[in-house]
Design an enzyme around this catalytic site. Structure first.
Site, short mmCIF file in Angstrom:
data_model
loop_
_atom_site.label_atom_id
_atom_site.label_comp_id
_atom_site.label_asym_id
_atom_site.label_seq_id
_atom_site.Cartn_x
_atom_site.Cartn_y
_atom_site.Cartn_z
N HIS A 35 -10.71 8.13 6.75
CA HIS A 35 -11.59 7.36 5.88
C HIS A 35 -10.94 5.99 5.74
CE1 HIS A 35 -14.15 6.11 2.63
NE2 HIS A 35 -13.16 6.07 1.77
N ARG B 173 -23.62 5.87 5.06
CA ARG B 173 -23.81 4.45 5.34
C ARG B 173 -24.22 4.25 6.80
NH1 ARG B 173 -18.20 3.46 2.15
NH2 ARG B 173 -19.03 2.85 0.12
N ASP C 249 -19.14 7.51 4.38
CA ASP C 249 -19.19 6.62 5.55
C ASP C 249 -20.36 7.03 6.46
OD1 ASP C 249 -15.99 5.43 5.76
OD2 ASP C 249 -16.37 7.26 4.62
N ARG D 128 0.84 -1.20 0.00
CA ARG D 128 0.00 0.00 0.00
C ARG D 128 0.87 1.25 0.00
NH1 ARG D 128 -4.57 0.29 4.35
NH2 ARG D 128 -5.08 2.10 3.06
#
Length: 352
Positions: free
Chosen positions: A210, A186, A183, A123
């Site tokens: 996030h 949701r 988010d 990553r």
């Protein structure tokens, strides 16, 4: 490549019909100088970028929409596909180009472009490649639209919003990330589903990164103006903290679930970003949990870090950060989230 297929010329030799089709009004005054022309540029014509562009068009948020990408064929195809829907949409001029000059004078620049992770790639290495990509994206946007607001959607959004801020040289109020706006949507949906109410009646925020270290602000949740946790306590209705944690976990995992099922997320982030664009360009002054420069807020210290806080948005970008009461545990989790992002930033070779 061609920027647009539209024009006023038809037939052999390019006969211009504009002057002959309409008879001008005599002694007409010029348009009012107070009438504003709104221009939005979207960088990245992938699934996310096009979902954002499509939602912006259907919600009539711009007079001019510009698409930027490195793939000229896909870019022109997407532009034509949107232009062919003109009879069903509000009138919007749609342009597309690989040349950033087409973005000149943008009120809002939305960046969705990002490198894809290669097989076996870390990553951190992916993030380093995205930083290199932003070095090619942000400076030309700033050059052609020095008064624009930058809205970063590319992931990891908090770190890349920090990178965009540094590369742009803009004041921090004119650079923000989409952060946890989705988010929080949701989160509101899951709470509404549990209580069988409309999600629009639920006030609830996810803040911080996030990502996995995001923080659910349970203490400030209200439904129809009724604070949920204090209501349960006053009514002596028992609830388990584990149940609350499971709802938060479902929020964090929901994007992974969508990606595992359809390969990517697009529609929800499209609506989320269009929602932010509306608040900014219409000067709505609404509160959104978006990624902002957080140093000095809620005890966040230790360096320049962008993470999501409830912020008021308008034509000036980020107008202020809302002073919501956090419990000691929520504040500790928020500071941990900030350290998580700072740790990632410290490993990067930003050179900015």
């Amino acid at each position: 490549m061609h920027k647009s297929s539209s024009g006023s010329s038809l037939g052999p030799g390019g006969l211009d019909l504009t002057q002959s089709f309409f008879k001008p009004i005599s002694s007409a005054a010029p348009p009012s100088p107070t009438k504003r022309h709104t221009k939005i540029s979207v960088v990245g014509a992938g699934n996310v970028g096009m979902a954002i562009a499509q939602t912006i068009l259907t919600q009539d948020l711009a007079d001019e929409l510009v698409l930027i990408d490195v793939n000229p064929d896909k870019l022109r195809g997407e532009m034509l596909d949107l232009q062919h829907a003109a009879a069903f949409l509000p009138r919007t001029k749609i342009l597309a180009s690989v040349d950033y000059a087409v973005t000149v004078g943008s009120d809002l620049c939305i960046v969705t472009a990002g490198a894809r992770q290669n097989l076996g790639e870390s990553r951190l290495n992916l993030l380093q490649r995205n930083v290199a990509l932003f070095r090619k994206i942000i400076p030309p946007l700033v050059k052609f639209s020095p008064d624009t607001i930058l809205l970063i959607v590319s992931n990891p959004v908090d770190v890349l919003t920090h990178v965009a801020w540094k590369l742009s040289g803009f004041p921090s109020n004119r650079v923000l990330g989409s952060g946890t706006n989705l988010d929080s949507s949701r989160f509101r949906f899951l709470i509404a589903d549990h209580l069988d109410v409309n999600a629009q009646d639920v006030q609830a925020y996810i803040v911080g990164e996030h990502g996995d270290s995001s923080v659910a602000l349970w203490s400030s949740i209200s439904v129809g103006g009724v604070p949920v946790l204090s209501f349960l306590e006053k009514q002596e209705i028992a609830y388990e903290k584990e149940t609350l944690e499971e709802i938060h976990k479902a929020v964090v995992d929901s994007a992974y679930e969508v990606i595992s099922l359809k390969g990517y997320t697009s529609w929800a982030i499209g609506y989320s970003v269009a929602n932010l664009a509306r608040s900014i360009l219409r000067d709505q002054r609404k509160i959104h949990p978006v990624s902002v420069l957080a140093k000095g807020f809620y005890g966040v210290e230790g360096g320049e870090v962008f993470l999501s806080l409830p912020a008021q948005l308008g034509r000036g970008g980020v107008l202020g950060v809302t002073n919501i009461h956090l419990t000691d545990e929520e504040e500790q989790r928020l500071r941990y989230s900030a350290r998580t992002i700072l740790d990632v930033q410290s490993q990067l070779n930003l050179g900015i």
